[in-house]
Write a protein that holds these residues in place. Structure first.
Motif, PDB file in Angstrom:
ATOM      1  N   ARG A  19     -15.515  27.130   9.890  1.00 15.19           N
ATOM      2  CA  ARG A  19     -17.264  28.143   9.605  1.00 15.19           C
ATOM      3  C   ARG A  19     -16.156  29.030   8.847  1.00 15.19           C
ATOM      4  O   ARG A  19     -17.321  29.850   7.774  1.00 15.19           O
ATOM      5  N   LEU A  20     -15.550  29.617   9.050  1.00 15.82           N
ATOM      6  CA  LEU A  20     -15.039  31.189   8.493  1.00 15.82           C
ATOM      7  C   LEU A  20     -14.468  30.905   7.150  1.00 15.82           C
ATOM      8  O   LEU A  20     -14.684  31.554   5.868  1.00 15.82           O
ATOM      9  N   GLN A  46     -20.882  38.069   4.501  1.00 17.12           N
ATOM     10  CA  GLN A  46     -19.396  38.955   5.158  1.00 17.12           C
ATOM     11  C   GLN A  46     -20.408  39.778   6.082  1.00 17.12           C
ATOM     12  O   GLN A  46     -19.339  38.895   7.136  1.00 17.12           O
ATOM     13  N   LEU A  47     -21.773  39.034   5.677  1.00 15.34           N
ATOM     14  CA  LEU A  47     -21.656  39.028   8.042  1.00 15.34           C
ATOM     15  C   LEU A  47     -22.000  38.427   8.946  1.00 15.34           C
ATOM     16  O   LEU A  47     -21.766  38.734  10.091  1.00 15.34           O
ATOM     17  N   ASP A  48     -22.189  37.190   8.363  1.00 18.55           N
ATOM     18  CA  ASP A  48     -21.390  36.345   8.775  1.00 18.55           C
ATOM     19  C   ASP A  48     -20.410  35.992   9.432  1.00 18.55           C
ATOM     20  O   ASP A  48     -20.169  35.565  10.608  1.00 18.55           O
ATOM     21  N   VAL A  49     -19.313  36.646   8.367  1.00 18.14           N
ATOM     22  CA  VAL A  49     -18.208  36.301   9.042  1.00 18.14           C
ATOM     23  C   VAL A  49     -18.399  37.591  10.224  1.00 18.14           C
ATOM     24  O   VAL A  49     -16.795  37.072  10.679  1.00 18.14           O
ATOM     25  N   LEU A  50     -18.930  38.609   9.619  1.00 19.10           N
ATOM     26  CA  LEU A  50     -18.882  39.692  11.164  1.00 19.10           C
ATOM     27  C   LEU A  50     -19.227  39.246  12.306  1.00 19.10           C
ATOM     28  O   LEU A  50     -18.564  39.373  13.418  1.00 19.10           O
ATOM     29  N   LEU A 111     -15.545  47.361   8.966  1.00 18.69           N
ATOM     30  CA  LEU A 111     -16.717  46.661   8.835  1.00 18.69           C
ATOM     31  C   LEU A 111     -17.924  46.875   9.473  1.00 18.69           C
ATOM     32  O   LEU A 111     -19.085  47.124   9.262  1.00 18.69           O
ATOM     33  N   ARG A 112     -17.843  46.963  11.129  1.00 18.22           N
ATOM     34  CA  ARG A 112     -19.219  47.245  11.067  1.00 18.22           C
ATOM     35  C   ARG A 112     -19.067  48.795  11.729  1.00 18.22           C
ATOM     36  O   ARG A 112     -20.633  48.564  11.938  1.00 18.22           O
TER      37      ARG A 112
END
Length: 244
Positions: A19-20, A46-50, A111-112
């Motif tokens: 997935r990543l 990008q937010l899905d990675v996070l 990122l968070r």
């Protein structure tokens, strides 16, 4: 027509890997913002990675998997005619990444804490929630000069670059080492041993109007080929590779 290739993970760790890897490919495809809509796709990836990084910390597992590939490189080194320089470069990459990953700060922490990304993240769950009146910060950012946008994008992506490099190398070595073998699914059904298998790869003729559905665990896996239409499936030939 080229055959269709499918990959199916057989454990949760490998599911996260794939997935990543898919999300990182999306990020690379969108990072230059050449066409309208790419910015939304980039932020979504990008937010899905996070989101995935918040569910599991993959640094240690990935470092172990990379270190274990050294034995495979040692075996390849004994093959006559192998490119010794290329193997040496791979070995150096493996050593560097497997050493650096466990020692890097928790992935995604920067990122968070990014207030701009947090504002966008809160609106993705709302249908059409990225309108200018919903997220004026995003509207402002989309009208910045391209150079400033690219600087921000490069900064965000740099915080997961080590993970991206490690995943890309591991999956490349897994795929390069996999060997496809002809198999037959009787009336569209196939079952096999999954001992120590991380994932399986299937190759199907593109002209076959079927798709595989895989279920399994660390002991066994099953493949059921489903028709795209209402056709009845008989015996079906395909190619299978187990990645361990």
């Amino acid at each position: 027509m080229s055959p269709l290739l499918y990959e199916f993970p057989l454990n949760e760790k490998c599911r996260s890997y794939l997935r990543l890897d898919d999300l990182f490919q999306q990020l690379q495809a969108c990072r230059t913002l050449n066409t309208a809509g790419q910015a939304v796709a980039l932020f979504k990836a990008q937010l899905d990675v996070l989101e995935l990084l918040e569910r599991c910390d993959l640094r240690t597992e990935l470092a172990k998997d990379l270190a274990s590939q050294q034995a495979r490189l040692d075996a390849w080194a004994r093959v006559p005619g192998v490119d010794a320089d290329a193997l040496a470069q791979l070995s150096e990459q493996l050593a560097r990444l497997s050493h650096a990953l466990p020692r890097t700060p928790r992935l995604g922490q920067f990122l968070r804490e990014d207030k701009f990304l947090a504002a966008i993240r809160n609106r993705f769950a709302i249908p059409g929630g990225l309108c200018a009146f919903d997220v004026p910060q995003l509207h402002y950012w989309l009208n910045l000069p391209a150079e400033r946008q690219q600087q921000d994008i490069n900064g965000w992506l740099s915080h997961t670059q080590l993970l991206q490099d490690g995943l890309a190398l591991l999956l490349t070595l897994w795929r390069e080492a996999s060997q496809f073998r002809p198999q037959r699914a009787m009336t569209g059904f196939y079952q096999d041993n999954a001992e120590q298998t991380e994932m399986i790869r299937l190759r199907l003729p593109a002209e076959l109007a079927v798709y595989p559905v895989v279920s399994g665990n660390k002991y066994r896996f099953t493949i059921r080929f489903m028709p795209v239409d209402e056709m009845e499936i008989g015996n079906l030939d395909f190619e299978l590779a187990n990645i361990k």
